[in-house]
Design a protein around this motif. Structure first.
Motif, mmCIF file in Angstrom:
data_model
loop_
_atom_site.group_PDB
_atom_site.id
_atom_site.type_symbol
_atom_site.label_atom_id
_atom_site.label_comp_id
_atom_site.label_asym_id
_atom_site.label_seq_id
_atom_site.Cartn_x
_atom_site.Cartn_y
_atom_site.Cartn_z
ATOM 1 N N PRO A 527 11.172 -0.574 -7.907
ATOM 2 C CA PRO A 527 11.844 0.339 -8.497
ATOM 3 C C PRO A 527 11.373 1.796 -8.631
ATOM 4 O O PRO A 527 10.298 1.849 -7.686
ATOM 5 C CB PRO A 527 11.275 -0.150 -10.103
ATOM 6 N N GLU A 528 12.319 2.497 -8.823
ATOM 7 C CA GLU A 528 11.678 4.059 -8.634
ATOM 8 C C GLU A 528 10.516 4.383 -9.206
ATOM 9 O O GLU A 528 10.234 4.022 -10.392
ATOM 10 C CB GLU A 528 12.893 5.011 -9.243
ATOM 11 N N GLY A 529 9.861 5.106 -8.634
ATOM 12 C CA GLY A 529 8.534 5.523 -9.150
ATOM 13 C C GLY A 529 7.238 4.628 -8.920
ATOM 14 O O GLY A 529 6.320 4.927 -9.868
ATOM 15 N N VAL A 530 7.171 3.609 -8.173
ATOM 16 C CA VAL A 530 6.234 2.572 -8.075
ATOM 17 C C VAL A 530 4.567 3.476 -7.707
ATOM 18 O O VAL A 530 3.686 3.233 -8.044
ATOM 19 C CB VAL A 530 6.341 1.610 -7.048
ATOM 20 N N PHE A 531 4.950 4.792 -7.086
ATOM 21 C CA PHE A 531 3.656 5.379 -6.644
ATOM 22 C C PHE A 531 3.303 6.468 -7.466
ATOM 23 O O PHE A 531 2.625 7.145 -7.456
ATOM 24 C CB PHE A 531 4.041 5.716 -5.172
ATOM 25 N N LYS A 532 4.169 6.761 -8.179
ATOM 26 C CA LYS A 532 4.192 7.914 -9.506
ATOM 27 C C LYS A 532 2.826 7.461 -10.357
ATOM 28 O O LYS A 532 2.201 8.826 -10.258
ATOM 29 C CB LYS A 532 5.217 7.882 -10.371
ATOM 30 N N PRO A 533 2.386 6.650 -10.676
ATOM 31 C CA PRO A 533 1.064 6.640 -11.492
ATOM 32 C C PRO A 533 -0.256 6.936 -10.403
ATOM 33 O O PRO A 533 -1.288 7.240 -11.186
ATOM 34 C CB PRO A 533 0.813 5.366 -12.147
ATOM 35 N N PHE A 534 -0.001 7.054 -9.131
ATOM 36 C CA PHE A 534 -0.883 7.303 -8.303
ATOM 37 C C PHE A 534 -0.817 8.649 -7.533
ATOM 38 O O PHE A 534 -1.309 8.631 -6.305
ATOM 39 C CB PHE A 534 -1.053 6.019 -6.996
ATOM 40 N N GLY A 535 0.023 9.488 -8.012
ATOM 41 C CA GLY A 535 0.249 10.631 -7.502
ATOM 42 C C GLY A 535 1.190 10.989 -6.537
ATOM 43 O O GLY A 535 1.640 11.884 -6.140
ATOM 44 N N GLY A 536 2.085 9.778 -6.375
ATOM 45 C CA GLY A 536 3.089 9.870 -5.424
ATOM 46 C C GLY A 536 4.352 10.334 -6.054
ATOM 47 O O GLY A 536 4.412 10.678 -7.386
ATOM 48 N N SER A 537 5.477 10.304 -5.464
ATOM 49 C CA SER A 537 6.875 10.877 -5.908
ATOM 50 C C SER A 537 7.438 9.694 -6.586
ATOM 51 O O SER A 537 6.961 8.571 -6.561
ATOM 52 C CB SER A 537 7.860 11.480 -4.656
ATOM 53 N N GLY A 538 8.716 9.792 -7.078
ATOM 54 C CA GLY A 538 9.387 9.069 -7.908
ATOM 55 C C GLY A 538 10.341 8.166 -6.864
ATOM 56 O O GLY A 538 11.376 7.631 -7.243
ATOM 57 N N ALA A 539 10.190 8.413 -5.712
ATOM 58 C CA ALA A 539 11.219 7.898 -4.708
ATOM 59 C C ALA A 539 11.361 6.325 -4.821
ATOM 60 O O ALA A 539 10.241 5.632 -5.142
ATOM 61 C CB ALA A 539 10.720 8.619 -3.217
ATOM 62 N N LYS A 540 12.403 6.100 -4.263
ATOM 63 C CA LYS A 540 12.777 4.657 -4.451
ATOM 64 C C LYS A 540 12.281 3.991 -3.155
ATOM 65 O O LYS A 540 12.747 4.585 -2.060
ATOM 66 C CB LYS A 540 14.182 4.344 -4.653
ATOM 67 N N THR A 541 11.568 2.729 -3.032
ATOM 68 C CA THR A 541 10.957 2.025 -1.863
ATOM 69 C C THR A 541 11.162 0.679 -1.596
ATOM 70 O O THR A 541 11.781 0.109 -2.728
ATOM 71 C CB THR A 541 9.597 2.469 -1.919
ATOM 72 N N VAL A 542 11.103 0.161 -0.469
ATOM 73 C CA VAL A 542 11.492 -1.071 -0.401
ATOM 74 C C VAL A 542 10.290 -1.925 0.346
ATOM 75 O O VAL A 542 9.683 -1.228 1.233
ATOM 76 C CB VAL A 542 12.881 -1.466 0.486
ATOM 77 N N ILE A 543 10.236 -3.213 0.330
ATOM 78 C CA ILE A 543 9.229 -3.897 1.252
ATOM 79 C C ILE A 543 10.053 -4.665 2.216
ATOM 80 O O ILE A 543 10.982 -5.373 1.786
ATOM 81 C CB ILE A 543 8.465 -5.033 0.454
ATOM 82 N N LEU A 544 10.064 -4.374 3.174
ATOM 83 C CA LEU A 544 10.778 -4.916 4.432
ATOM 84 C C LEU A 544 10.081 -5.990 5.034
ATOM 85 O O LEU A 544 8.760 -5.823 5.315
ATOM 86 C CB LEU A 544 11.232 -3.984 5.452
ATOM 87 N N TYR A 545 10.607 -7.219 5.306
ATOM 88 C CA TYR A 545 9.616 -8.371 5.707
ATOM 89 C C TYR A 545 10.660 -8.850 7.041
ATOM 90 O O TYR A 545 11.419 -9.197 6.968
ATOM 91 C CB TYR A 545 9.556 -9.674 4.701
ATOM 92 N N LEU A 546 9.959 -8.435 7.829
ATOM 93 C CA LEU A 546 10.460 -8.479 9.405
ATOM 94 C C LEU A 546 9.866 -9.568 10.325
ATOM 95 O O LEU A 546 8.628 -9.665 10.067
ATOM 96 C CB LEU A 546 10.820 -7.130 10.097
ATOM 97 N N LYS A 547 10.282 -9.980 11.285
ATOM 98 C CA LYS A 547 10.013 -10.930 12.184
ATOM 99 C C LYS A 547 10.241 -10.760 13.562
ATOM 100 O O LYS A 547 11.407 -10.509 13.867
ATOM 101 C CB LYS A 547 10.337 -12.421 11.865
ATOM 102 N N LYS A 548 9.311 -10.757 14.520
ATOM 103 C CA LYS A 548 9.573 -10.304 16.054
ATOM 104 C C LYS A 548 10.153 -11.858 16.494
ATOM 105 O O LYS A 548 9.293 -12.724 16.409
ATOM 106 C CB LYS A 548 8.441 -9.953 16.637
ATOM 107 N N PRO A 549 11.437 -12.058 16.871
ATOM 108 C CA PRO A 549 11.908 -13.136 17.384
ATOM 109 C C PRO A 549 10.908 -14.108 18.399
ATOM 110 O O PRO A 549 10.068 -13.506 19.181
ATOM 111 C CB PRO A 549 13.140 -12.852 17.943
ATOM 112 N N LEU A 550 10.898 -15.464 17.856
ATOM 113 C CA LEU A 550 10.183 -16.401 18.855
ATOM 114 C C LEU A 550 10.304 -16.454 20.242
ATOM 115 O O LEU A 550 9.313 -16.334 21.166
ATOM 116 C CB LEU A 550 9.691 -17.515 18.017
#
Length: 622
Positions: A527-550
């Protein structure tokens, strides 16, 4: 599944029992989740009625206090239990069973179990025995441990069974008791510790230390405290106590500043390379040193169960970094989720190339260490165990460009046990003469939250696809490229990035790069603002889970895409405030994620390194 999971059927994960599958003759009453809105609801409406069916008279056999008083050394302390929801069963005036309730929608985690175990060890009986059984439940799942026999159970013991084995004892030493009590007091006093960090900063500022100068002095003092806590856990006297220091002052006729520096020298010898041999604690005020020592006395910081240094990072580095380098503290809720989501296994080499205060590395280290604890026989010395040494020497790799953050990460690793040997200071984007380059192609898992969207320039751009021929490039793109080089074939990257890279039409070139070089496992939209309580901006972010092909046959499959609404704290507020809603834990229970873990386990089975390590681990299985 991890080596501590399905591979060895002894871990916490494999020991979680559905309440309907308990091997007791009678099953707990099942209630709709709408009636179970709090931990206390679970305790009062499910746990206590079920304990009655097992023969316990809760009016006589249990107590539920708001506070517990106990002694550590010569000092009296009071533990506030109003934030806990426990039922403690007593038989013949001895604490024998401790049941802790969690909210119905809460997924039971290893951290929950570690905190309960410390709490149980603090409830020492008068004959120096510990309670025998510990039960952790959210009303539909539960974990049960016989602490005397050191094994997981699939049933909650009935009162008649307890009476039949009442004479079974496990004695602990006075040192073990006091360490356990200090640990549980520290866990229960997290808000107090946060206030103490602020108080320390205030004391240092009064003496003319602020910003980086204050941090350096604070770090020296904290390393001294950690080393004395380590000594205390090993059965030696802790000298980081006001009365002990005053006694040394009287006996040796030395200045307090000289005494504290002698303790600091011992800490430097124990944890070499964190500070230079000639470094000293510069603080000279007798009064201030004694005040700082006094406020930390009740706590044990060695093997701390939460990220104190994340708090230190915020307090001492707020003005130095925020808005200038894009560095913000990663909330513990995000860290813990990403570490669990990574499904780590003993043997994984884990790296954070922009480690900041070391939150990801310390949590990963604790995860692997707990897996070792599940494997080794009860009573073995975990500190000197060769698996622990293996993890500390080869499996934790960190890097940051800032010298103070490197020190902070090393201290954070020390406070959690060890694993600071491979923490480097370097420019993550520099390939030539970089310590990270030695790890290229060998990392299994990268967990990271790098600084966002910084302009990078200079000769180093020539080494990157997104930098060649340019005078300037965006840091996010170069960082993902560097991670690709660090990972081995089949290695995985879990990274926090601005969400625009996944959906902005102008950034299609980056997505094309991902499709060409990576396999996308999941995109978790925060959600927007996950870093806001820690001094960050309200920007929206994602967690990318990537794999280098085997290999060439490793192709893109279905992608897990999830939008998260709640992360366990109020992301709209400027100040951190916990809330009871957390969607992150629910992701770990999804069938799609369970299937991915099974596939990952089979991939590891084909990897010679993992096969050899697993053969080595079998001998430790209980």
């Amino acid at each position: 599944m991890t080596a501590g999971g399905q591979f060895f059927g002894t871990s916490l994960e494999n020991s979680i029992v559905d309440i309907e599958d308990l091997e007791n003759r009678q099953k707990p009453k099942k209630l709709p989740s709408s009636l179970l809105r709090s931990e206390e609801d679970v305790r009062v409406k499910i746990i206590n009625p079920y304990l009655k069916t097992l023969g316990f008279d809760l009016d006589k056999d249990s107590f539920h206090e708001e506070t517990i008083a106990f002694t550590i050394g010569t000092r009296q302390y009071t533990l506030d239990l109003r934030g806990r929801s426990d039922t403690i069963i007593r038989v013949h005036n001895k604490n024998l069973v401790v049941v802790e309730a969690k909210r119905y929608e809460h997924s039971l985690t290893r951290k929950d179990w570690e905190e309960l175990r410390s709490f149980v060890y603090a409830l020492i009986n008068k004959d120096e025995t510990i309670p025998r059984y510990a039960v952790l439940t959210n009303g539909h799942k539960c974990v049960i441990r016989d602490l005397h026999l050191n094994k997981w159970l699939r049933k909650i013991p009935e009162k008649k069974d307890i009476l039949a084995t009442f004479d079974t004892k496990i004695l602990i030493t006075e040192i073990e008791r006091d360490v356990a009590r200090k640990k549980v007091f520290t866990q229960a006093s997290e808000e107090k510790l946060i206030n103490i960090v602020s108080k320390t900063e205030e004391y240092l500022r009064e003496e003319g230390y602020d910003g980086e100068k204050a941090f350096v002095e604070f770090a020296k003092i904290l390393l001294t405290k950690i080393n004395e806590d380590k000594r205390f856990a090993e059965g030696k006297i802790s000298r980081f106590e006001k009365d002990v220091i005053l006694d040394l002052e009287e006996k040796t006729n030395k200045e307090i500043s000289e005494i504290i520096n002698e303790l600091f020298n011992d800490a430097k010898n124990e944890f070499s390379s964190i500070f230079n041999p000639n470094d000293r604690i510069l603080l000279e005020s007798r009064n201030v040193i004694l005040k700082i020592v006094k406020i930390y006395e009740p706590y044990i910081l060695y093997r701390l169960d939460f990220d104190l240094f994340g708090i230190v990072y915020e307090k001492f580095f707020a003005d130095i970094f925020k808005g200038k380098t894009g560095k913000f503290f990663t909330p513990r809720e995000i860290v813990e989720f990403m570490v669990e989501f990574a499904d780590l296994e003993i043997g994984d080499r884990i790296c954070d190339p922009a480690c900041g205060s070391g939150g990801f590395l310390t949590r990963a280290y604790k995860n692997l260490r707990a897996q070792v604890s599940d494997l080794v026989a009860g009573g073995e010395d975990l500190e000197s165990h060769d698996l622990i040494r293996f993890i500390e020497d080869q499996c934790i790799i960190g890097n940051d460009i800032d010298v103070h953050l490197v020190t902070l990460t090393k201290l954070n690793m020390v406070i959690h046990g060890d694993g600071w040997n491979n923490i480097y200071r370097s420019d993550v984007f520099q390939i030539d003469n970089s310590p990270l380059t030695d790890w290229h192609g060998s990392i299994d898992v990268i967990l990271t939250n790098p600084p966002f969207s910084l302009p990078i320039s200079g000769d180093k751009l020539k080494d990157y696809r997104f930098g060649r021929g340019k005078e300037e490039a965006i840091s996010d793109l170069l960082f993902v490229e560097r991670c690709y080089r660090l990972l081995r074939l089949g290695g995985r990257l879990l990274i926090v990035l601005p969400s625009g890279w996944t959906n902005n039409p102008d950034d299609q070139y980056f997505r094309d790069y991902l499709y060409e070089h990576w396999i996308e496992i999941a995109t978790i939209s925060l959600p927007e603002g996950v870093f806001k309580p820690f001094g960050g901006s309200g920007a929206k972010t994602v967690i990318l889970y990537l794999k280098k092909p085997l290999n060439q046959n490793d192709k893109q499959g279905d992608v897990l895409k999830i939008n998260i609404s709640h992360v366990g704290y109020d992301h709209r507020s400027k100040h951190y405030k916990k809330i009871p809603w957390d969607d992150l834990n629910k992701v770990l229970q999804l069938d799609e994620f369970v299937k991915f873990k099974q596939k990952l386990y089979l991939e590891r089975e084909k990897d010679r390194r993992y096969r050899e390590l697993r053969k080595r681990l079998i001998k430790y299985a209980k």
